[in-house]
Scaffold this motif. Structure first.
Motif, PDB file in Angstrom:
ATOM      1  N   HIS A  16      21.325  78.460  63.319  1.00 56.91           N
ATOM      2  CA  HIS A  16      20.394  77.877  64.279  1.00 56.91           C
ATOM      3  C   HIS A  16      20.680  78.466  65.666  1.00 56.91           C
ATOM      4  O   HIS A  16      21.856  78.657  66.033  1.00 56.91           O
ATOM      5  N   PRO A  17      19.648  78.756  66.473  1.00 58.65           N
ATOM      6  CA  PRO A  17      19.873  79.316  67.814  1.00 58.65           C
ATOM      7  C   PRO A  17      20.606  78.333  68.703  1.00 58.65           C
ATOM      8  O   PRO A  17      20.251  77.151  68.774  1.00 58.65           O
ATOM      9  N   LYS A  18      21.637  78.799  69.380  1.00 63.79           N
ATOM     10  CA  LYS A  18      22.438  77.937  70.248  1.00 63.79           C
ATOM     11  C   LYS A  18      22.434  78.416  71.686  1.00 63.79           C
ATOM     12  O   LYS A  18      22.478  77.626  72.623  1.00 63.79           O
ATOM     13  N   SER A  19      22.398  79.748  71.891  1.00 63.27           N
ATOM     14  CA  SER A  19      22.395  80.281  73.250  1.00 63.27           C
ATOM     15  C   SER A  19      21.775  81.670  73.241  1.00 63.27           C
ATOM     16  O   SER A  19      21.584  82.266  72.184  1.00 63.27           O
ATOM     17  N   ALA A  20      21.479  82.180  74.445  1.00 61.93           N
ATOM     18  CA  ALA A  20      20.875  83.502  74.576  1.00 61.93           C
ATOM     19  C   ALA A  20      21.400  84.157  75.848  1.00 61.93           C
ATOM     20  O   ALA A  20      21.776  83.479  76.817  1.00 61.93           O
ATOM     21  N   LEU A  21      21.439  85.487  75.829  1.00 58.34           N
ATOM     22  CA  LEU A  21      21.880  86.265  76.987  1.00 58.34           C
ATOM     23  C   LEU A  21      20.743  87.167  77.438  1.00 58.34           C
ATOM     24  O   LEU A  21      20.047  87.751  76.609  1.00 58.34           O
ATOM     25  N   VAL A  22      20.582  87.273  78.751  1.00 63.44           N
ATOM     26  CA  VAL A  22      19.627  88.211  79.328  1.00 63.44           C
ATOM     27  C   VAL A  22      20.388  89.130  80.270  1.00 63.44           C
ATOM     28  O   VAL A  22      21.096  88.665  81.175  1.00 63.44           O
ATOM     29  N   PHE A  23      20.266  90.441  80.041  1.00 61.63           N
ATOM     30  CA  PHE A  23      20.962  91.424  80.863  1.00 61.63           C
ATOM     31  C   PHE A  23      19.989  91.995  81.900  1.00 61.63           C
ATOM     32  O   PHE A  23      18.915  92.480  81.548  1.00 61.63           O
ATOM     33  N   TYR A  24      20.380  91.932  83.173  1.00 62.28           N
ATOM     34  CA  TYR A  24      19.591  92.500  84.262  1.00 62.28           C
ATOM     35  C   TYR A  24      20.336  93.713  84.816  1.00 62.28           C
ATOM     36  O   TYR A  24      21.569  93.703  84.919  1.00 62.28           O
ATOM     37  N   GLU A  25      19.599  94.760  85.162  1.00 63.98           N
ATOM     38  CA  GLU A  25      20.212  95.971  85.711  1.00 63.98           C
ATOM     39  C   GLU A  25      19.398  96.458  86.900  1.00 63.98           C
ATOM     40  O   GLU A  25      18.161  96.514  86.843  1.00 63.98           O
ATOM     41  N   THR A  26      20.107  96.767  87.974  1.00 67.29           N
ATOM     42  CA  THR A  26      19.428  97.286  89.165  1.00 67.29           C
ATOM     43  C   THR A  26      19.037  98.749  88.940  1.00 67.29           C
ATOM     44  O   THR A  26      19.622  99.441  88.101  1.00 67.29           O
ATOM     45  N   ASP A  32      23.844  98.283  88.889  1.00 72.60           N
ATOM     46  CA  ASP A  32      24.745  97.158  88.655  1.00 72.60           C
ATOM     47  C   ASP A  32      24.123  96.263  87.581  1.00 72.60           C
ATOM     48  O   ASP A  32      22.896  96.215  87.428  1.00 72.60           O
ATOM     49  N   VAL A  33      24.973  95.548  86.828  1.00 69.22           N
ATOM     50  CA  VAL A  33      24.492  94.713  85.727  1.00 69.22           C
ATOM     51  C   VAL A  33      24.864  93.259  85.992  1.00 69.22           C
ATOM     52  O   VAL A  33      25.965  92.959  86.451  1.00 69.22           O
ATOM     53  N   TYR A  34      23.908  92.383  85.707  1.00 70.97           N
ATOM     54  CA  TYR A  34      24.122  90.942  85.850  1.00 70.97           C
ATOM     55  C   TYR A  34      23.690  90.284  84.540  1.00 70.97           C
ATOM     56  O   TYR A  34      22.640  90.600  83.991  1.00 70.97           O
ATOM     57  N   VAL A  35      24.504  89.369  84.012  1.00 68.97           N
ATOM     58  CA  VAL A  35      24.217  88.714  82.740  1.00 68.97           C
ATOM     59  C   VAL A  35      23.980  87.230  82.975  1.00 68.97           C
ATOM     60  O   VAL A  35      24.803  86.549  83.587  1.00 68.97           O
ATOM     61  N   GLU A  36      22.848  86.760  82.481  1.00 68.41           N
ATOM     62  CA  GLU A  36      22.503  85.351  82.605  1.00 68.41           C
ATOM     63  C   GLU A  36      22.566  84.691  81.232  1.00 68.41           C
ATOM     64  O   GLU A  36      22.104  85.254  80.227  1.00 68.41           O
ATOM     65  N   HIS A  37      23.156  83.515  81.193  1.00 68.28           N
ATOM     66  CA  HIS A  37      23.352  82.788  79.945  1.00 68.28           C
ATOM     67  C   HIS A  37      22.388  81.608  79.887  1.00 68.28           C
ATOM     68  O   HIS A  37      22.237  80.873  80.849  1.00 68.28           O
ATOM     69  N   PHE A  38      21.733  81.421  78.721  1.00 63.12           N
ATOM     70  CA  PHE A  38      20.832  80.299  78.499  1.00 63.12           C
ATOM     71  C   PHE A  38      21.346  79.464  77.333  1.00 63.12           C
ATOM     72  O   PHE A  38      21.755  80.002  76.299  1.00 63.12           O
ATOM     73  N   ASP A  39      21.341  78.147  77.479  1.00 65.39           N
ATOM     74  CA  ASP A  39      21.534  77.261  76.346  1.00 65.39           C
ATOM     75  C   ASP A  39      20.197  77.095  75.626  1.00 65.39           C
ATOM     76  O   ASP A  39      19.147  77.438  76.160  1.00 65.39           O
TER      77      ASP A  39
END
Length: 242
Positions: A16-26, A32-39
């Motif tokens: 079952h899905p529990k969390s997700a990651l989104v990677f942002y890059e300038t 530069d890379v920024y990672v956002e975490h979602f529940d």
């Protein structure tokens, strides 16, 4: 053989899905890379967006290592290797297992035109040789652990070629790359016995006598398998070893 029971659910786990990651890059030369975490809520919808924490990164790293280990776990034992295992080739692509089983009662299925009732009957001791895509089976006259010199007999079943290979027909074979040795052997035995036996392959009976009459009698009477009807196939166990 034809499928009779869908057993694919027993070989997998529902996630079952529990969390997700989104990677942002300038953009630009110095990206530069920024990672956002979602529940995830109960409906699988992303909520509670926040920067990936160090603790969450460690959990992700452990999960990735576990998945890597699974891919390398093909034909590994879950514990002490069973005495029924005779030979293992653990190669992920060409892996194969040679094992034996003792005389036992099994549920058997037959197509209607054979006029054999489905039911439980004794089967003889057997030799099994399988890779991820194919299976060969042979019969033995003793429950003792076989040696290289042990003579093999034709498996007294339908849907088997003279060289011992099994015609699986429309059975959907699904052996996972992460299957342990125990999962592998159990899956193949289930595929074999949970499929309908339908016809003889070749011009000769796999036993000394009438194969249809034999299985009718065994299912109706519950008698032990009569080993004197087995036919030698002029092979020993050594012939199956690579």
């Amino acid at each position: 053989m034809k499928n009779t029971i869908d057993i694919t659910e027993s070989f997998g786990t529902l996630y079952h899905p529990k969390s997700a990651l989104v990677f942002y890059e300038t953009k630009g030369a110095d990206s530069d890379v920024y990672v956002e975490h979602f529940d995830m809520d109960n409906n699988g919808t992303p909520i509670n967006a926040h920067p990936l924490t160090e603790r969450e990164a460690k959990v992700l790293a452990r999960a990735l290592v576990t998945e890597k280990d699974k891919e390398q776990a093909f034909l590994k034992s879950n514990g002490i290797l069973g005495s029924n295992i005779l030979h293992i080739n653990p190669n992920k692509e060409k892996g194969a297992v040679l094992w034996h089983s003792k005389a036992q009662k099994r549920q058997l299925y037959f197509v209607e035109n054979l006029d054999i009732p489905n039911g439980i009957a004794y089967v003889p001791p057997m030799i099994w040789y399988a890779n991820k895509n194919s299976l060969a089976v042979y019969a033995l006259v003793s429950d003792r652990r076989p040696t290289e010199k042990t003579p093999l007999y034709c498996a007294p079943f339908f849907n088997i070629y003279q060289d011992g290979k099994v015609c699986m027909g429309s059975v959907n074979i699904n052996i996972k790359n992460s299957a342990s040795i125990e999962e592998f052997t159990l899956a193949w035995e289930d595929y074999f016995f949970n499929s309908y036996f339908s016809h003889l392959l070749g011009n000769n009976s796999p036993i000394q006598g009438n194969c249809v009459n034999l299985w009718k009698e065994l299912i109706q009477t519950g008698k032990p398998f009569p080993k004197d009807v087995l036919k030698k196939n002029n092979k020993t166990l050594k012939n199956l070893l690579p």
